[in-house]
Design a protein around this motif. Structure first.
Motif, PDB file in Angstrom:
ATOM      1  N   ALA A   1       0.940  -1.002  -0.188  1.00 26.01           N
ATOM      2  CA  ALA A   1       0.025   0.246  -0.036  1.00 26.01           C
ATOM      3  C   ALA A   1       1.408   1.647  -0.293  1.00 26.01           C
ATOM      4  CB  ALA A   1      -0.953  -0.064   0.871  1.00 26.01           C
ATOM      5  N   ILE A   2       1.755   1.203   1.085  1.00 24.84           N
ATOM      6  CA  ILE A   2       2.285   2.463   0.656  1.00 24.84           C
ATOM      7  C   ILE A   2       3.727   2.636   0.021  1.00 24.84           C
ATOM      8  CG2 ILE A   2       5.138   2.807   1.527  1.00 24.84           C
ATOM      9  CD1 ILE A   2       4.029   2.145   4.726  1.00 24.84           C
ATOM     10  N   ASP A   3       4.194   1.476  -1.019  1.00 26.74           N
ATOM     11  CA  ASP A   3       4.528   1.252  -2.390  1.00 26.74           C
ATOM     12  C   ASP A   3       3.654   2.433  -3.619  1.00 26.74           C
ATOM     13  OD1 ASP A   3       6.850   0.308  -1.437  1.00 26.74           O
ATOM     14  OD2 ASP A   3       6.607  -1.546  -2.138  1.00 26.74           O
ATOM     15  N   PHE A   4       2.659   1.769  -3.511  1.00 26.61           N
ATOM     16  CA  PHE A   4       1.604   1.924  -4.729  1.00 26.61           C
ATOM     17  C   PHE A   4       1.157   3.837  -4.252  1.00 26.61           C
ATOM     18  CE2 PHE A   4      -3.363   3.527  -4.212  1.00 26.61           C
ATOM     19  CZ  PHE A   4      -3.226   3.909  -5.998  1.00 26.61           C
ATOM     20  N   MET A   5       0.984   3.567  -2.645  1.00 26.70           N
ATOM     21  CA  MET A   5       0.794   5.445  -2.473  1.00 26.70           C
ATOM     22  C   MET A   5       2.121   6.234  -2.903  1.00 26.70           C
ATOM     23  SD  MET A   5      -1.708   7.265  -1.530  1.00 26.70           S
ATOM     24  CE  MET A   5      -2.202   9.408  -1.524  1.00 26.70           C
ATOM     25  N   ALA A   6       3.067   5.420  -3.113  1.00 22.03           N
ATOM     26  CA  ALA A   6       4.562   6.718  -3.180  1.00 22.03           C
ATOM     27  C   ALA A   6       4.757   6.355  -4.869  1.00 22.03           C
ATOM     28  CB  ALA A   6       6.035   5.524  -2.634  1.00 22.03           C
ATOM     29  N   GLY A   7       4.272   5.414  -5.632  1.00 23.07           N
ATOM     30  CA  GLY A   7       4.099   5.693  -6.690  1.00 23.07           C
ATOM     31  C   GLY A   7       3.213   7.069  -7.450  1.00 23.07           C
ATOM     32  N   LEU A   8       1.797   7.019  -6.693  1.00 24.75           N
ATOM     33  CA  LEU A   8       0.900   7.786  -7.535  1.00 24.75           C
ATOM     34  C   LEU A   8       1.527   9.493  -6.608  1.00 24.75           C
ATOM     35  CD1 LEU A   8      -2.086   6.739  -6.132  1.00 24.75           C
ATOM     36  CD2 LEU A   8      -1.104   6.570  -8.083  1.00 24.75           C
ATOM     37  N   LEU A   9       2.315   9.742  -5.661  1.00 20.21           N
ATOM     38  CA  LEU A   9       3.179  11.166  -5.236  1.00 20.21           C
ATOM     39  C   LEU A   9       3.734  11.485  -6.386  1.00 20.21           C
ATOM     40  CD1 LEU A   9       2.926  10.246  -1.605  1.00 20.21           C
ATOM     41  CD2 LEU A   9       1.266  11.435  -2.679  1.00 20.21           C
ATOM     42  N   LYS A  10       5.063   9.823  -6.622  1.00 27.31           N
ATOM     43  CA  LYS A  10       6.773  10.480  -7.705  1.00 27.31           C
ATOM     44  C   LYS A  10       5.475  11.321  -9.150  1.00 27.31           C
ATOM     45  CE  LYS A  10      10.338  10.372  -8.901  1.00 27.31           C
ATOM     46  NZ  LYS A  10      11.282  11.530  -8.509  1.00 27.31           N
ATOM     47  N   GLN A  11       4.368  10.892  -9.508  1.00 24.88           N
ATOM     48  CA  GLN A  11       4.298  11.273 -10.655  1.00 24.88           C
ATOM     49  C   GLN A  11       3.605  12.138 -10.666  1.00 24.88           C
ATOM     50  OE1 GLN A  11       1.147   7.394 -12.528  1.00 24.88           O
ATOM     51  NE2 GLN A  11       1.939   6.199 -10.572  1.00 24.88           N
ATOM     52  N   ARG A  12       2.901  12.324  -9.269  1.00 28.66           N
ATOM     53  CA  ARG A  12       2.619  14.149  -9.277  1.00 28.66           C
ATOM     54  C   ARG A  12       3.313  15.141  -9.145  1.00 28.66           C
ATOM     55  NH1 ARG A  12      -2.602  15.273  -8.045  1.00 28.66           N
ATOM     56  NH2 ARG A  12      -2.201  17.180  -7.807  1.00 28.66           N
ATOM     57  N   ASN A  13       4.475  15.222  -8.851  1.00 27.31           N
ATOM     58  CA  ASN A  13       5.338  15.373  -8.039  1.00 27.31           C
ATOM     59  C   ASN A  13       7.013  14.539  -9.229  1.00 27.31           C
ATOM     60  OD1 ASN A  13       7.446  17.814  -8.046  1.00 27.31           O
ATOM     61  ND2 ASN A  13       6.602  18.263  -5.996  1.00 27.31           N
ATOM     62  N   SER A  14       7.704  14.880  -9.891  1.00 30.72           N
ATOM     63  CA  SER A  14       8.960  14.331 -10.184  1.00 30.72           C
ATOM     64  C   SER A  14      10.095  14.742  -9.104  1.00 30.72           C
ATOM     65  CB  SER A  14       9.211  13.808 -11.772  1.00 30.72           C
ATOM     66  OG  SER A  14       8.986  15.196 -12.497  1.00 30.72           O
ATOM     67  N   ALA A  15       9.806  15.842  -9.257  1.00 34.26           N
ATOM     68  CA  ALA A  15      11.031  16.154  -8.114  1.00 34.26           C
ATOM     69  C   ALA A  15      11.105  15.514  -6.806  1.00 34.26           C
ATOM     70  CB  ALA A  15      10.561  17.818  -8.249  1.00 34.26           C
ATOM     71  N   LEU A  16      10.069  14.890  -6.499  1.00 35.61           N
ATOM     72  CA  LEU A  16      10.543  14.672  -5.076  1.00 35.61           C
ATOM     73  C   LEU A  16      11.039  13.056  -5.159  1.00 35.61           C
ATOM     74  CD1 LEU A  16       7.419  14.864  -3.631  1.00 35.61           C
ATOM     75  CD2 LEU A  16       8.788  15.412  -2.621  1.00 35.61           C
ATOM     76  N   SER A  17      12.361  13.103  -3.872  1.00 33.18           N
ATOM     77  CA  SER A  17      13.518  11.678  -4.630  1.00 33.18           C
ATOM     78  C   SER A  17      12.202  10.527  -4.043  1.00 33.18           C
ATOM     79  CB  SER A  17      14.114  11.332  -3.363  1.00 33.18           C
ATOM     80  OG  SER A  17      13.591  12.233  -1.944  1.00 33.18           O
ATOM     81  N   LYS A  18      12.677   9.817  -4.395  1.00 31.65           N
ATOM     82  CA  LYS A  18      12.163   8.123  -3.871  1.00 31.65           C
ATOM     83  C   LYS A  18      12.503   7.884  -2.503  1.00 31.65           C
ATOM     84  CE  LYS A  18      12.236   3.211  -4.008  1.00 31.65           C
ATOM     85  NZ  LYS A  18      13.423   1.847  -4.776  1.00 31.65           N
ATOM     86  N   ALA A  19      12.992   8.245  -2.026  1.00 27.15           N
ATOM     87  CA  ALA A  19      13.009   8.338   0.022  1.00 27.15           C
ATOM     88  C   ALA A  19      11.881   9.699   1.018  1.00 27.15           C
ATOM     89  CB  ALA A  19      14.413   9.169   0.382  1.00 27.15           C
ATOM     90  N   GLN A  20      11.460  10.427  -0.229  1.00 25.33           N
ATOM     91  CA  GLN A  20      10.582  11.220   0.143  1.00 25.33           C
ATOM     92  C   GLN A  20       8.881  11.119  -0.127  1.00 25.33           C
ATOM     93  OE1 GLN A  20      12.186  15.035  -2.208  1.00 25.33           O
ATOM     94  NE2 GLN A  20      12.001  16.273  -0.638  1.00 25.33           N
ATOM     95  N   CYS A  21       9.102  10.170  -1.194  1.00 22.83           N
ATOM     96  CA  CYS A  21       8.031  10.232  -1.495  1.00 22.83           C
ATOM     97  C   CYS A  21       7.197   8.626  -1.000  1.00 22.83           C
ATOM     98  CB  CYS A  21       7.992   9.096  -3.154  1.00 22.83           C
ATOM     99  SG  CYS A  21       7.757  10.471  -3.966  1.00 22.83           S
ATOM    100  N   ASN A  22       8.658   7.381  -0.115  1.00 23.82           N
ATOM    101  CA  ASN A  22       8.153   7.227   0.653  1.00 23.82           C
ATOM    102  C   ASN A  22       7.713   7.008   1.993  1.00 23.82           C
ATOM    103  OD1 ASN A  22       8.645   4.237  -1.285  1.00 23.82           O
ATOM    104  ND2 ASN A  22      10.656   5.053  -0.181  1.00 23.82           N
ATOM    105  N   LEU A  23       7.845   8.284   2.261  1.00 22.68           N
ATOM    106  CA  LEU A  23       8.284   8.614   3.710  1.00 22.68           C
ATOM    107  C   LEU A  23       6.513   9.176   3.772  1.00 22.68           C
ATOM    108  CD1 LEU A  23       8.624   9.487   6.261  1.00 22.68           C
ATOM    109  CD2 LEU A  23       9.738  11.474   5.976  1.00 22.68           C
ATOM    110  N   LEU A  24       6.318  10.171   2.561  1.00 26.40           N
ATOM    111  CA  LEU A  24       4.817  10.460   2.404  1.00 26.40           C
ATOM    112  C   LEU A  24       3.965   9.619   2.627  1.00 26.40           C
ATOM    113  CD1 LEU A  24       5.199  13.618  -0.052  1.00 26.40           C
ATOM    114  CD2 LEU A  24       5.280  13.714   2.758  1.00 26.40           C
ATOM    115  N   ALA A  25       4.219   8.580   1.608  1.00 28.04           N
ATOM    116  CA  ALA A  25       3.443   7.389   1.771  1.00 28.04           C
ATOM    117  C   ALA A  25       2.812   7.377   2.692  1.00 28.04           C
ATOM    118  CB  ALA A  25       4.166   6.242   0.253  1.00 28.04           C
TER     119      ALA A  25
END
Length: 259
Positions: free
Chosen positions: A143-167
Motif C-alpha cells: 500500500a505504501i509503495d502504491f501511494m508512493a508511486g502516485l506521489l512520484k507521478q504528481r511531482n517528479s522532483a520528489l526523491s524516492k525517499a521523500q515519496c516513501n516517507l510521505l506515503a
C-alpha cells in the motif's frame, strides 16, 4: 484474474456452478458476521452454517474448518485491494486535482469496506493478527509503495525517499482513522471519520503534490468560477493570458487560480 482464482486455493472443493459460488459467498459473509459478533475464538462452523442458512454438511463440502474459511476471506479481501490499486493507478487519476484524487481513493476504499468480509478482515488484522495465514505486513508495504508511486507521478522532483516517507505517513494515519471508523457502530459518525481521512491527506500532501506541483503531468485549466474546462483565450492583461468561460461567460486571468 477471476474472482475465484486465489480464493479457491483455500477451498476443499472449488464450486463450478453459479449456485455453488453463491453458496460460498454466503458462507464467507456469514462467517464475517459471526467473527464480528462473537470473535474468532468463540466462532464455530456450526454458528457460521446457521448464519448462512445452510446445512453444516454443505459448509464442509467447501471448508474443512473455520481457519480455512478465514483464509478464504483473507484472499477475497486481497483480491479486492489489488483490484482497487489497479483501477486507481492510471494517468487519469494522477491528473486530477489533489482533492479530487484523494476523494476518489478514499471513496473507493470506503465502498470496499462496506462489504462485510473486507471490513472484518481489516479490523481483525489489527486486533487478532495471529489468526492470519496469508496477509502480513507486506500488504501494508505494498500500500505504501502504491501511494508512493502516485506521489512520484504528481511531482517528479520528489526523491524516492521523500515519496516513501510521505506515503508511509498517509497509509498508517489513514489506517488508524479507518480502523476507528469501522469499529464504530454509529453509521453517521463512521462517515464523518472517513471524511476526515480525506481532509487529513489533502492538508498533509498539499505542500508536496498540490495542484501547482504536478510533475510532468498536463495541467487542466478550469474556470475559476464554475470549474468548467470549456474555455477560450481572451487576450492579455498585464502580460498574462486572459480566459473566458464558455459555460458561465465569466473571465479570469491565468495564475489567478490555484492549479
Amino acid at each position: 484474474m477471476t474472482e475465484y482464482s486465489h480464493s479457491s486455493r483455500s477451498l476443499r472443493r472449488q464450486p463450478k456452478q453459479q449456485r455453488g459460488k453463491e453458496r460460498v459467498e454466503k458462507i464467507l459473509d456469514a462467517a464475517a458476521a459471526v467473527f464480528d459478533e462473537v470473535g474468532y475464538e468463540a466462532a464455530t462452523t456450526h454458528l457460521i452454517a446457521a448464519k448462512a442458512g445452510t446445512a453444516i454438511g454443505s459448509l464442509y463440502q467447501f471448508f474443512p474448518d473455520k481457519a480455512a474459511i478465514f483464509k478464504a476471506m483473507e484472499l477475497r479481501h486481497t483480491e479486492r485491494v489489488k483490484a482497487l490499486w489497479s483501477s486507481a493507478d492510471t494517468p487519469e487519476m494522477v491528473r486530477l486535482p489533489l482533492r479530487q484524487m484523494i476523494k476518489g481513493l478514499v471513496s473507493a476504499i470506503a465502498q470496499m469496506f462496506e462489504q462485510p468480509v473486507s471490513r472484518v478482515v481489516f479490523v481483525q488484522f489489527f486486533i487478532s493478527r495471529e489468526i492470519f495465514q496469508s496477509i502480513d505486513e507486506s500488504m501494508t508495504q505494498e500500500a505504501i509503495d502504491f501511494m508512493a508511486g502516485l506521489l512520484k507521478q504528481r511531482n517528479s522532483a520528489l526523491s524516492k525517499a521523500q515519496c516513501n516517507l510521505l506515503a508511509e505517513v498517509c497509509v498508517h494515519s489513514s489506517n488508524a482513522v479507518l480502523l476507528s471508523a469501522l469499529r464504530n457502530p454509529d453509521q453517521q459518525h463512521r462517515q464523518q471519520l472517513v471524511q476526515q481521512i480525506e481532509d487529513l491527506l489533502v492538508s498533509y500532501l498539499e505542500p508536496y503534490v498540490g495542484d501547482g506541483r504536478l510533475g510532468g503531468v498536463m495541467k487542466v485549466m478550469k474556470c475559476l468560477h464554475c470549474q468548467s474546462e470549456q474555455l477560450s483565450k481572451n487576450g492579455y492583461r498585464r502580460g498574462k493570458q486572459c480566459y473566458r468561460c464558455k459555460e458561465c461567460g465569466k473571465q479570469f486571468v491565468e495564475n489567478s487560480q490555484r492549479f
